[in-house]
Design a protein around this motif. Sequence first.
Motif, PDB file in Angstrom:
ATOM      1  N   HIS A  60      40.283  96.531  61.954  1.00 29.29           N
ATOM      2  CA  HIS A  60      41.299  97.452  61.847  1.00 29.29           C
ATOM      3  C   HIS A  60      42.578  96.990  61.156  1.00 29.29           C
ATOM      4  CE1 HIS A  60      44.204 100.763  62.755  1.00 29.29           C
ATOM      5  NE2 HIS A  60      44.843 100.014  63.070  1.00 29.29           N
ATOM      6  N   ARG A  61      43.062  95.804  61.477  1.00 26.59           N
ATOM      7  CA  ARG A  61      44.037  95.178  60.831  1.00 26.59           C
ATOM      8  C   ARG A  61      43.865  94.885  59.558  1.00 26.59           C
ATOM      9  NH1 ARG A  61      43.851  92.691  65.831  1.00 26.59           N
ATOM     10  NH2 ARG A  61      42.853  90.779  65.106  1.00 26.59           N
ATOM     11  N   ASN A  62      42.545  94.874  59.006  1.00 26.45           N
ATOM     12  CA  ASN A  62      42.306  94.671  57.356  1.00 26.45           C
ATOM     13  C   ASN A  62      42.003  95.825  56.961  1.00 26.45           C
ATOM     14  OD1 ASN A  62      41.934  91.458  56.777  1.00 26.45           O
ATOM     15  ND2 ASN A  62      41.455  91.714  58.982  1.00 26.45           N
ATOM     16  N   GLY A  63      42.292  97.057  57.430  1.00 25.58           N
ATOM     17  CA  GLY A  63      42.285  98.237  56.688  1.00 25.58           C
ATOM     18  C   GLY A  63      40.931  99.032  56.934  1.00 25.58           C
ATOM     19  N   LEU A  64      39.941  98.747  57.788  1.00 24.00           N
ATOM     20  CA  LEU A  64      39.000  99.342  58.118  1.00 24.00           C
ATOM     21  C   LEU A  64      39.128 100.277  59.365  1.00 24.00           C
ATOM     22  CD1 LEU A  64      36.280  96.648  57.353  1.00 24.00           C
ATOM     23  CD2 LEU A  64      36.744  98.454  55.844  1.00 24.00           C
ATOM     24  N   ALA A  65      38.216 101.311  59.388  1.00 23.27           N
ATOM     25  CA  ALA A  65      38.310 102.142  60.671  1.00 23.27           C
ATOM     26  C   ALA A  65      36.916 102.524  61.073  1.00 23.27           C
ATOM     27  CB  ALA A  65      38.866 103.396  60.341  1.00 23.27           C
ATOM     28  N   PRO A  66      36.147 101.199  61.923  1.00 19.21           N
ATOM     29  CA  PRO A  66      34.795 101.418  62.265  1.00 19.21           C
ATOM     30  C   PRO A  66      34.545 102.259  63.412  1.00 19.21           C
ATOM     31  CG  PRO A  66      35.800  99.524  63.050  1.00 19.21           C
ATOM     32  CD  PRO A  66      36.857 100.121  62.050  1.00 19.21           C
ATOM     33  N   GLU A  67      33.472 102.992  63.239  1.00 19.03           N
ATOM     34  CA  GLU A  67      32.915 103.790  64.433  1.00 19.03           C
ATOM     35  C   GLU A  67      32.144 102.748  65.352  1.00 19.03           C
ATOM     36  OE1 GLU A  67      31.130 107.407  63.721  1.00 19.03           O
ATOM     37  OE2 GLU A  67      32.554 107.923  61.959  1.00 19.03           O
ATOM     38  N   VAL A  68      32.084 102.895  66.507  1.00 20.58           N
ATOM     39  CA  VAL A  68      31.452 101.969  67.311  1.00 20.58           C
ATOM     40  C   VAL A  68      30.252 102.607  68.251  1.00 20.58           C
ATOM     41  CG1 VAL A  68      31.500 100.047  69.204  1.00 20.58           C
ATOM     42  CG2 VAL A  68      33.309 100.590  67.502  1.00 20.58           C
ATOM     43  N   GLU A  69      29.129 101.926  68.280  1.00 22.88           N
ATOM     44  CA  GLU A  69      28.062 102.320  69.128  1.00 22.88           C
ATOM     45  C   GLU A  69      27.684 101.227  69.900  1.00 22.88           C
ATOM     46  OE1 GLU A  69      26.304 104.848  70.104  1.00 22.88           O
ATOM     47  OE2 GLU A  69      26.727 106.488  68.331  1.00 22.88           O
ATOM     48  N   PHE A  70      26.749 101.240  71.008  1.00 25.13           N
ATOM     49  CA  PHE A  70      26.263 100.047  71.861  1.00 25.13           C
ATOM     50  C   PHE A  70      24.784 100.287  71.978  1.00 25.13           C
ATOM     51  CE2 PHE A  70      30.661 100.893  72.638  1.00 25.13           C
ATOM     52  CZ  PHE A  70      31.151  99.621  72.777  1.00 25.13           C
ATOM     53  N   ILE A  71      23.987  99.207  72.008  1.00 23.39           N
ATOM     54  CA  ILE A  71      22.747  99.092  72.114  1.00 23.39           C
ATOM     55  C   ILE A  71      22.406  97.840  73.106  1.00 23.39           C
ATOM     56  CG2 ILE A  71      22.024  97.596  70.195  1.00 23.39           C
ATOM     57  CD1 ILE A  71      19.542  99.323  69.900  1.00 23.39           C
ATOM     58  N   SER A  72      21.539  98.154  73.881  1.00 27.21           N
ATOM     59  CA  SER A  72      21.103  96.897  75.053  1.00 27.21           C
ATOM     60  C   SER A  72      19.593  96.849  74.601  1.00 27.21           C
ATOM     61  CB  SER A  72      21.280  97.455  76.457  1.00 27.21           C
ATOM     62  OG  SER A  72      21.027  96.446  77.208  1.00 27.21           O
ATOM     63  N   LEU A  73      19.289  95.602  74.164  1.00 26.59           N
ATOM     64  CA  LEU A  73      17.918  95.229  74.285  1.00 26.59           C
ATOM     65  C   LEU A  73      17.445  94.127  75.190  1.00 26.59           C
ATOM     66  CD1 LEU A  73      18.457  94.857  70.490  1.00 26.59           C
ATOM     67  CD2 LEU A  73      17.465  96.855  71.389  1.00 26.59           C
ATOM     68  N   SER A  74      15.723  94.080  75.401  1.00 26.30           N
ATOM     69  CA  SER A  74      15.405  93.157  76.192  1.00 26.30           C
ATOM     70  C   SER A  74      14.442  92.684  75.702  1.00 26.30           C
ATOM     71  CB  SER A  74      15.173  93.710  77.601  1.00 26.30           C
ATOM     72  OG  SER A  74      14.333  92.801  78.463  1.00 26.30           O
ATOM     73  N   SER A  75      14.273  91.184  75.581  1.00 25.94           N
ATOM     74  CA  SER A  75      13.089  90.572  75.118  1.00 25.94           C
ATOM     75  C   SER A  75      12.485  89.990  76.302  1.00 25.94           C
ATOM     76  CB  SER A  75      13.624  89.329  74.068  1.00 25.94           C
ATOM     77  OG  SER A  75      12.468  88.640  73.819  1.00 25.94           O
ATOM     78  N   TYR A  76      11.275  90.442  76.476  1.00 23.76           N
ATOM     79  CA  TYR A  76      10.259  90.050  77.547  1.00 23.76           C
ATOM     80  C   TYR A  76       9.089  89.177  77.137  1.00 23.76           C
ATOM     81  CZ  TYR A  76       8.088  94.330  76.723  1.00 23.76           C
ATOM     82  OH  TYR A  76       7.410  95.492  76.177  1.00 23.76           O
ATOM     83  N   GLY A  77       8.771  88.529  77.870  1.00 27.40           N
ATOM     84  CA  GLY A  77       7.400  87.444  77.606  1.00 27.40           C
ATOM     85  C   GLY A  77       7.148  86.366  78.689  1.00 27.40           C
ATOM     86  N   SER A  78       6.444  85.408  78.367  1.00 29.62           N
ATOM     87  CA  SER A  78       6.174  84.329  79.529  1.00 29.62           C
ATOM     88  C   SER A  78       7.148  83.498  79.612  1.00 29.62           C
ATOM     89  CB  SER A  78       4.781  83.932  79.151  1.00 29.62           C
ATOM     90  OG  SER A  78       4.566  83.375  78.046  1.00 29.62           O
ATOM     91  N   GLY A  79       7.574  83.256  80.785  1.00 28.92           N
ATOM     92  CA  GLY A  79       8.410  81.828  81.096  1.00 28.92           C
ATOM     93  C   GLY A  79       9.906  82.311  80.038  1.00 28.92           C
ATOM     94  N   THR A  80      10.231  81.233  79.422  1.00 23.16           N
ATOM     95  CA  THR A  80      11.443  81.404  78.773  1.00 23.16           C
ATOM     96  C   THR A  80      11.331  81.731  77.314  1.00 23.16           C
ATOM     97  OG1 THR A  80      11.298  79.039  78.210  1.00 23.16           O
ATOM     98  CG2 THR A  80      12.514  79.605  80.153  1.00 23.16           C
ATOM     99  N   GLN A  81       9.963  82.014  76.761  1.00 21.98           N
ATOM    100  CA  GLN A  81       9.687  82.214  75.500  1.00 21.98           C
ATOM    101  C   GLN A  81       9.714  83.886  75.618  1.00 21.98           C
ATOM    102  OE1 GLN A  81       9.117  80.186  72.797  1.00 21.98           O
ATOM    103  NE2 GLN A  81       9.586  78.715  74.403  1.00 21.98           N
TER     104      GLN A  81
END
Length: 181
Positions: free
Chosen positions: A58-79
Amino acid sequence: MREIRGRRIEPLFDEAAIAAAVERLATEIAARPPREILVVAVLKGSFVFAADLIRAMHRNGLAPEVEFISLSSYGSGTQGGDVRVVRDIEGPVAGRAVLLVDDILESGRTLAFARDLLLSRGATSVELAALLDKKMHRVAPIEADYVGFDCPDLFVVGYGMDVGHAFRELPFVGHVLPDEA
C-alpha cells in the motif's frame, strides 16, 4: 540468545532486518506489472509476513485484495506427501494476477501445489513471495519471485512461524537451541 518459555532461541533475522526486507520486497513487487494484485496468504505461518507485506505494498502505491488458503501436506513421518486444501479461498481467481505469500519456501511441494491450483482456476499469473528460502531442501521445481532472506538449514520460529503452536508472536525469526544436558 534469548530465553522464552524456558527455551533458548537464537535470533537469525531481527525486527529491523525483517522490516527492511519487507519494504524491499514491496518496492520490487510495485515496480513490476500488474498493478492489480490478489494476494493469497498461506496460513498459518505467513499471516504476520503477509500483513506487513500488504501494508508495505500500500505504501508503494498498490491496493492488493487479500485471500487466505490453508494447506496440509501429509505423508509418512517427517517427509511431506500429498497436499490437500484445509481451508480454501473464498473468491474467484480467474483472470487475476495472484501473489502467493508464504513464510518459508522449503521443499516446495505445498507452494507448487498452490501455484498449480490457482493457475488451474484461471489465474493469469501466480508469483511467489517468501520471507525465507531454504534452497537446500527443495524437491519440487519451484522458485520464489521475491525472497526476503536465504535461510540456513535450521528449524526456525517467530514472525508467524511456530513449533507446537508456540513462538508465532516473536517479532524476529530465530531458531530454538537444543536443551542443555
